[in-house]
Design a protein around this motif. Sequence first.
Motif: not given
Length: 788
Positions: A199, A201-203, A385, A389, A394, A397
């Motif tokens: 997964a 996840t973008e800032t 990703a 992790q 981070a 985007s």
Amino acid sequence: MLVSYNWLKELVPDLAVSAVELGEKMSLSGIECEEVYTRADGLSKLVVGEIVSFEDVPETHLHVCQVSVGAAENLQIVCGAPNVAEGAKVIVALVGARIGGGTKIKKGKMRGFESQGMLCALDELGVDTKINPMKHDDGIYIFEPSAEVGADALEMLEMTDAVIDLDVLANRGDALSMRGVAHEVAAIYDLDVKSPLSALTETAKKAADIVKVSVTTDKVATYKIRMLDGVHIAPSPSWLQNRLMNMGVKPINNVVDVTNYVMLLFGQPLHAFDFAQFGADTITVREAKVGEMIETLDHERRALSVDDIVIVSNGRPVGLAGVMGGVESEITDATVTVALEAALFDSASIRKTSQRFSLRSEASARFEKGINEATVKAALDFAAALIAQLSGGAVLSGVVESNDYQPKLPQVSISLSRINEALGTTLALLEVEEIFGRLGFGVSVDGEAFSCEIPARRWDIHIEADLVEEIARIYGYDKLPTTLPASRNVGELTPFQKFRRSLRTKLERAGLSEIIGYSLTTQEKATEFTPGFETVALLMPMSEDRSTLRVNMLPGLLEVIAYNQARKNSDIAIYELGNVFVAADSASACPIYEEKNIAFAIASKNADYFTAKGIVERLLAGYENVRFEANADNPAFHPGRTAKVFIGDVPVAAVGQIHPLIAKKYDISETYAATLDMQALFELQPAQTIFTEIPKVQAVSRDIALLVDAETTHAAIVATIRAANVKTLTKVELFDIYQDENLPEGKKSMAYNLIFQPKEATMTEDEILSALTKITRQLTEKLHAEIR
């Protein structure tokens, strides 16, 4: 390509065959399996232990450790590693264990302290330094705290995982990734492939606000960058390190390891830059300029050429595209912001760069053979990703890219009748459609015609014949019917093939053994027996010893003799039928042409010049006007034991003793050799063999001894005897040469046997005497010979 069997089963969960069975099946399906092994082979009795306590041995680097291995009592083990610590989970080799190199662990004493085993580093288990993340001075290997005490250490290190070594050919670059191999296995066994998930996840912060991409060369189809901030560089978790080591890759840190992991998974090479070292917010991808330099990650400074593609920031190259990154932008412990690259670089350009620098990397190998153009972004996102992790960073985007490249999927059509005609099968429409489905091809059927949409991961399929091969592979080569080819033509040897075969028979009847030598040799040896000849050299030879096409076959024969005599095989008699290569003149359309030759060499204490000459005479039996002329012009032959051979006025051979200096150079004994022009012999052979009636009367034999000048040759004497024009004379044979101090100075004695064969009636003594008189008169007048 090394394939982890455990990893493969994660991608193909329903795979139920063993690694060995899978390797055999893949070999039968077109991708050869060279071997199946585990890194645990030869290791035993290794468990996970926990250091409960330890005491230092005074005035030494040793520690006396109390180690729990899950048994009722702790083990006392003496260890000298610098990283011994209470609570550390370590590799324990129990008494009786086998470690790297087959070493058996025994109970012993060190400085008076009993030691009941050994605490091990990875190199002590035989882990190659090329994939070992630890140096020996770093100490023993320490597991993660979650490791279970008493568990099998080899299983914890995943060294029991079977590794399948595949020999991937140039047209199957898709098999240089775990996903590619998984699709191949799934097609073979009709199984499903499970896609790995991670997964992303973008800032809210946009990558495009801090970096820009500019591509100014058509050698880059697409170039993409993802940005990660707040990254903490650390060693990778053990699962990732173990997996990389099983795949033959050395773990470095959590960022670099992810790029290698994703390359192995997707087949997409990635590169991570320390963005803070760029000194600018623009990444430019272009061709290098003359005079530019880069220091690559192997700490070598390299001069670039305009054929190279470089990654440039702040006006200086920071990476050699598709091959290796630059040392200035490498990931270090101080790295916080990472620029993660994924791209499609031109395969031909990468191959040239890799070859010119002798810098073949895992990345360049994949770019050269091709990569899946449809998963560039997917691989980039998966890697971003996973880095986030593992490193706590981070992902900013968005993807900063040169374009939104999408590959065009090829359409290839074929009919059922064409498939069955090519394979000799009677496959049904549904069978073929099912095989295309297993391969992941999009297929539509119209009557008996198939139209296949080829997925981007199979860039090797373009034409009808490719589809036939895919059907054959998955259906099973072993299931294809075996039939003899049907033809109305009756095969036979060509006239030249028959001639060549007759020469081979004659040579082998003379006791020679055939060899097949190298067509390539050194520049010096190429012209050793043919001085003055122009040679043809390879532009990119594999070695200097095999850099030039041979002009003569004798150097190869002498090398074989030297090889055998160095191994106590002293008597050698060998020959070769082959081609030599001659440079054509500048006006010729072809720069090189081949000539068919024969060469033989004899190194034996029982051989002399006449042995070699006799073999040449046997090969030339039946030819007319054959003559041998003494020759001292070739520096590679003995000047007094060498002859040129002519048929009429055409030179066809050379025979003689190898010059002693040449023999010494090759470190061989006295050797006699010959070369013959096979093409000339073929063209000059008698058109028809005419039968000669067997004589009805007995032949007459007479011997004659001559005292002649030492310089007089055998050929001159035979020619003089023949010039006497005695019609009944059929054979002249030299049987003795005598030179001694008892003879007059500058003289030698030569004895000949003369055979007279009348056709109608037996020769009388007067006829014999008359014939001899004519011959002796000719010898006396022409050669000033003295009849003895």
